[in-house]
Scaffold this active site. Structure first.
Site, PDB file in Angstrom:
ATOM      1  N   GLU A  65      21.159  -8.340  23.008  1.00 52.42           N
ATOM      2  CA  GLU A  65      22.483  -8.893  22.699  1.00 52.42           C
ATOM      3  C   GLU A  65      23.306  -9.149  23.957  1.00 52.42           C
ATOM      4  O   GLU A  65      23.191  -8.403  24.932  1.00 52.42           O
ATOM      5  CB  GLU A  65      23.251  -7.899  21.811  1.00 52.42           C
ATOM      6  CG  GLU A  65      22.590  -7.657  20.482  1.00 52.42           C
ATOM      7  CD  GLU A  65      23.077  -6.399  19.766  1.00 52.42           C
ATOM      8  OE1 GLU A  65      23.149  -6.439  18.537  1.00 52.42           O
ATOM      9  OE2 GLU A  65      23.363  -5.394  20.434  1.00 52.42           O
ATOM     10  N   LYS A  78      28.238  -7.820  28.636  1.00 55.16           N
ATOM     11  CA  LYS A  78      27.186  -6.804  28.743  1.00 55.16           C
ATOM     12  C   LYS A  78      25.909  -7.359  28.137  1.00 55.16           C
ATOM     13  O   LYS A  78      25.960  -8.052  27.116  1.00 55.16           O
ATOM     14  CB  LYS A  78      27.611  -5.525  28.002  1.00 55.16           C
ATOM     15  CG  LYS A  78      26.552  -4.415  28.062  1.00 55.16           C
ATOM     16  CD  LYS A  78      27.092  -3.090  27.557  1.00 55.16           C
ATOM     17  CE  LYS A  78      26.976  -2.937  26.072  1.00 55.16           C
ATOM     18  NZ  LYS A  78      27.326  -1.584  25.597  1.00 55.16           N
ATOM     19  N   THR A  93      15.898   3.713  23.885  1.00 56.79           N
ATOM     20  CA  THR A  93      16.178   2.812  22.749  1.00 56.79           C
ATOM     21  C   THR A  93      17.183   1.743  23.192  1.00 56.79           C
ATOM     22  O   THR A  93      17.026   0.567  22.889  1.00 56.79           O
ATOM     23  CB  THR A  93      16.774   3.621  21.565  1.00 56.79           C
ATOM     24  OG1 THR A  93      15.774   4.535  21.119  1.00 56.79           O
ATOM     25  CG2 THR A  93      17.184   2.729  20.417  1.00 56.79           C
ATOM     26  N   ASP A 170      17.886  16.614  13.643  1.00 53.90           N
ATOM     27  CA  ASP A 170      17.094  15.425  13.975  1.00 53.90           C
ATOM     28  C   ASP A 170      15.740  15.610  13.292  1.00 53.90           C
ATOM     29  O   ASP A 170      15.275  16.745  13.137  1.00 53.90           O
ATOM     30  CB  ASP A 170      16.899  15.336  15.503  1.00 53.90           C
ATOM     31  CG  ASP A 170      16.384  13.978  15.960  1.00 53.90           C
ATOM     32  OD1 ASP A 170      17.132  13.262  16.658  1.00 53.90           O
ATOM     33  OD2 ASP A 170      15.224  13.622  15.625  1.00 53.90           O
ATOM     34  N   GLY A 234      24.980   4.841  14.417  1.00 52.23           N
ATOM     35  CA  GLY A 234      23.613   4.310  14.528  1.00 52.23           C
ATOM     36  C   GLY A 234      23.353   3.012  13.778  1.00 52.23           C
ATOM     37  O   GLY A 234      22.436   2.274  14.127  1.00 52.23           O
ATOM     38  N   ASP A 236      23.935  -0.515  13.456  1.00 55.70           N
ATOM     39  CA  ASP A 236      24.618  -1.498  14.313  1.00 55.70           C
ATOM     40  C   ASP A 236      23.872  -2.822  14.397  1.00 55.70           C
ATOM     41  O   ASP A 236      24.007  -3.556  15.371  1.00 55.70           O
ATOM     42  CB  ASP A 236      24.841  -0.900  15.718  1.00 55.70           C
ATOM     43  CG  ASP A 236      23.543  -0.465  16.384  1.00 55.70           C
ATOM     44  OD1 ASP A 236      22.472  -0.589  15.753  1.00 55.70           O
ATOM     45  OD2 ASP A 236      23.594  -0.002  17.536  1.00 55.70           O
ATOM     46  N   SER A 301      31.222   2.213  13.353  1.00 55.19           N
ATOM     47  CA  SER A 301      31.123   1.765  14.752  1.00 55.19           C
ATOM     48  C   SER A 301      29.859   0.943  14.997  1.00 55.19           C
ATOM     49  O   SER A 301      28.766   1.344  14.603  1.00 55.19           O
ATOM     50  CB  SER A 301      31.125   3.015  15.647  1.00 55.19           C
ATOM     51  OG  SER A 301      30.558   2.732  16.892  1.00 55.19           O
TER      52      SER A 301
HETATM   53  N1  NAD Z   1      27.898   2.002  17.790  1.00 47.78           N
HETATM   54  C1  NAD Z   1      27.661   1.898  19.073  1.00 47.78           C
HETATM   55  O1  NAD Z   1      28.552   1.504  19.832  1.00 47.78           O
HETATM   56  C2  NAD Z   1      26.335   2.309  19.605  1.00 47.78           C
HETATM   57  C3  NAD Z   1      26.156   2.481  21.000  1.00 47.78           C
HETATM   58  C4  NAD Z   1      24.933   2.967  21.448  1.00 47.78           C
HETATM   59  C5  NAD Z   1      23.895   3.217  20.541  1.00 47.78           C
HETATM   60  N2  NAD Z   1      24.093   2.982  19.217  1.00 47.78           N
HETATM   61  C6  NAD Z   1      23.034   3.251  18.232  1.00 47.78           C
HETATM   62  O2  NAD Z   1      22.993   4.663  18.082  1.00 47.78           O
HETATM   63  C7  NAD Z   1      21.675   5.061  17.687  1.00 47.78           C
HETATM   64  C8  NAD Z   1      21.208   6.216  18.545  1.00 47.78           C
HETATM   65  O3  NAD Z   1      21.006   5.736  19.869  1.00 47.78           O
HETATM   66  P1  NAD Z   1      20.218   6.643  20.910  1.00 47.78           P
HETATM   67  O4  NAD Z   1      20.289   5.930  22.209  1.00 47.78           O
HETATM   68  O5  NAD Z   1      20.695   8.055  20.819  1.00 47.78           O
HETATM   69  O6  NAD Z   1      18.753   6.540  20.303  1.00 47.78           O
HETATM   70  P2  NAD Z   1      17.536   7.580  20.487  1.00 47.78           P
HETATM   71  O7  NAD Z   1      16.309   6.828  20.072  1.00 47.78           O
HETATM   72  O8  NAD Z   1      17.580   8.182  21.837  1.00 47.78           O
HETATM   73  O9  NAD Z   1      17.854   8.739  19.421  1.00 47.78           O
HETATM   74  C9  NAD Z   1      17.829   8.539  18.047  1.00 47.78           C
HETATM   75  C10 NAD Z   1      17.422   9.855  17.387  1.00 47.78           C
HETATM   76  O10 NAD Z   1      17.506   9.689  15.959  1.00 47.78           O
HETATM   77  C11 NAD Z   1      16.473  10.468  15.403  1.00 47.78           C
HETATM   78  N3  NAD Z   1      16.247  10.007  14.025  1.00 47.78           N
HETATM   79  C12 NAD Z   1      15.666   8.862  13.583  1.00 47.78           C
HETATM   80  N4  NAD Z   1      15.665   8.831  12.229  1.00 47.78           N
HETATM   81  C13 NAD Z   1      16.295   9.956  11.816  1.00 47.78           C
HETATM   82  C14 NAD Z   1      16.626  10.494  10.539  1.00 47.78           C
HETATM   83  N5  NAD Z   1      16.297   9.846   9.420  1.00 47.78           N
HETATM   84  N6  NAD Z   1      17.268  11.674  10.466  1.00 47.78           N
HETATM   85  C15 NAD Z   1      17.607  12.355  11.608  1.00 47.78           C
HETATM   86  N7  NAD Z   1      17.303  11.905  12.843  1.00 47.78           N
HETATM   87  C16 NAD Z   1      16.668  10.721  12.951  1.00 47.78           C
HETATM   88  C17 NAD Z   1      15.285  10.245  16.334  1.00 47.78           C
HETATM   89  O11 NAD Z   1      14.303  11.244  16.182  1.00 47.78           O
HETATM   90  C18 NAD Z   1      15.987  10.287  17.693  1.00 47.78           C
HETATM   91  O12 NAD Z   1      15.984  11.575  18.274  1.00 47.78           O
HETATM   92  C19 NAD Z   1      20.812   3.812  17.805  1.00 47.78           C
HETATM   93  O13 NAD Z   1      20.609   3.285  16.514  1.00 47.78           O
HETATM   94  C20 NAD Z   1      21.636   2.858  18.649  1.00 47.78           C
HETATM   95  O14 NAD Z   1      21.359   1.509  18.358  1.00 47.78           O
HETATM   96  C21 NAD Z   1      25.283   2.541  18.734  1.00 47.78           C
END
Ligand code: NAD
Length: 357
Positions: A65, A78, A93, A170, A234, A236, A301
């Protein structure tokens, strides 16, 4: 605006190494608080900004994106990806980098890594939103999804709201152990839970930060009681959400920029006309955030360009203060601005004279 460098060909660059040193020099909780203040300041002048849903390129396993905005003085964008499968091959990720530019000349004034900066700005935004939306009686929060974002989330809520008890869950218990270890080192008390149901017990703030490219059901209706604030981070992307629809129907929903959230947020699962409030309206006092102790609030968010603009604006000032950046030779700067070709010729001549010497 002061320039970090007087040379016209160079642009200050904050590498990952510099970013880590900047965070350590400032102190992570102070960084999160100061950044939250800058984000809040920019949300207060929301109307000054260009706003557009981010430009997304979707593929089977993820999304890339571009997120642009401008306040008429500065411009930023960004580049960010989201690939939930990446951690299996040792990759993040989410990775990102970004640029801040001067609108008058179009010249970039800062280039930075933004993988760490995105985690910081997401956490600062979440905690800033919770100041307006969460119950003041909150002592404990739950974090479901203990990946890269999770410690930043907990630290921002600790720094801005004084939350010092975090219930973690998790699907991968090793992620929970790592997160707990890191938070315990910072004096935050953690409870390791065996299910999402157990994690939300007694927590008035629930952050969901899972990564899965599907409409998942991390929180079901029975898991969200009266007075809870859900910080849904998460979900998004189109087809990537975390909350059961019934939770949304019982909640007051707050978003960043409605046109983007209708595409990417939890509200993609609701009718187009379902009422939502934009967070800037609450920050400016035009709308009310939390009204009473029984209300359920959801911050849906997705991450919006203005938060990255604020992060780059803040980083520019801190990089200048700490001297933690390098000058990148990025912009061609011929003696005569129109003699771009001649600059290459002179370089060739210099190369030839060196090889003859
Ligand atoms: N809203 C925002 O501004 C914003 C910004 C950054 C990241 N994000 C989103 O946040 C999420 C997390 O990002 P991250 O960098 O920490 O990712 P990451 O992959 O490092 O961590 C995600 C974690 O979720 C766990 N997980 C997956 N399915 C699960 C479930 N059903 N129950 C419990 N745990 C589960 C995984 O095992 C993993 O440890 C991503 O979806 C990312 O796109 C959103």
């Amino acid at each position: 605006m002061l320039a970090l460098s007087d040379k016209l060909n160079t642009v200050p660059f904050v590498s990952v190494d510099h970013m880590m040193k900047i965070v350590l020099t400032v102190g992570i909780e102070r960084f999160l608080c100061e950044l939250a203040e800058v984000i809040e300041e920019d949300f207060r002048r929301w109307k000054e900004f260009d706003k557009t849903p981010r430009v997304a390129s979707h593929s089977r396993d993820g999304v890339i994106e571009l997120m642009p905005t401008s306040d008429g003085r500065d411009y930023s964008f960004k580049y960010v990806n989201g690939h939930p499968k990446n951690t299996r091959s040792g990759r993040q990720t989410v990775t990102a980098f970004g640029v801040l530019s001067d609108v008058d000349t179009g010249y970039p004034v800062l280039i930075s890594e933004m993988t760490i900066l995105t985690a910081l700005r997401t956490a600062s935004t979440s905690a800033m939103a919770a100041k307006y939306l969460a119950s003041r009686e909150t002592a404990a929060m739950a974090i479901i999804g203990n990946g890269a974002q999770s410690e930043f989330q907990a630290l921002a809520f600790h720094a801005l709201l004084g939350i010092d008890k975090v219930r973690l869950y998790d699907v991968d218990p090793s992620a929970t152990s790592r997160c707990a270890r890191n938070l315990n080192e910072r004096g935050i008390h953690t409870t390791l839970c065996r299910s999402a149901e157990e994690a939300v017990e007694g927590a008035l703030i629930v952050t969901t930060a899972t990564a899965d490219k599907q409409c998942a059901t991390i929180l079901t209706d029975n898991m969200v009681g009266a007075g809870v604030h859900v910080n849904a981070v998460g979900g998004d992307c189109p087809g990537k959400t975390e909350l059961q629809k019934d939770v949304l129907y019982r909640s007051d929903i707050f978003v960043e920029f409605t046109p983007q959230s209708r595409i990417e947020g939890e509200i993609q699962n609701l009718p187009e006309d379902h009422p939502v409030t934009e967070l800037w309206e609450v920050v400016t006092g035009q709308k009310t955030g939390r009204k009473n102790n029984r209300q359920i609030t959801v911050f849906d968010s997705v991450g919006f360009a203005i938060e990255d603009f604020s992060a780059l604006r803040y980083l520019r000032e801190v990089a200048e203060r700490t001297g933690l950046s390098v000058d990148l030779d990025l912009l061609a700067d011929p003696d005569d601005p129109r003699d771009l070709y001649g600059m290459i010729q002179r370089c060739a001549a210099q190369k030839d004279s060196k090889s003859l010497a």
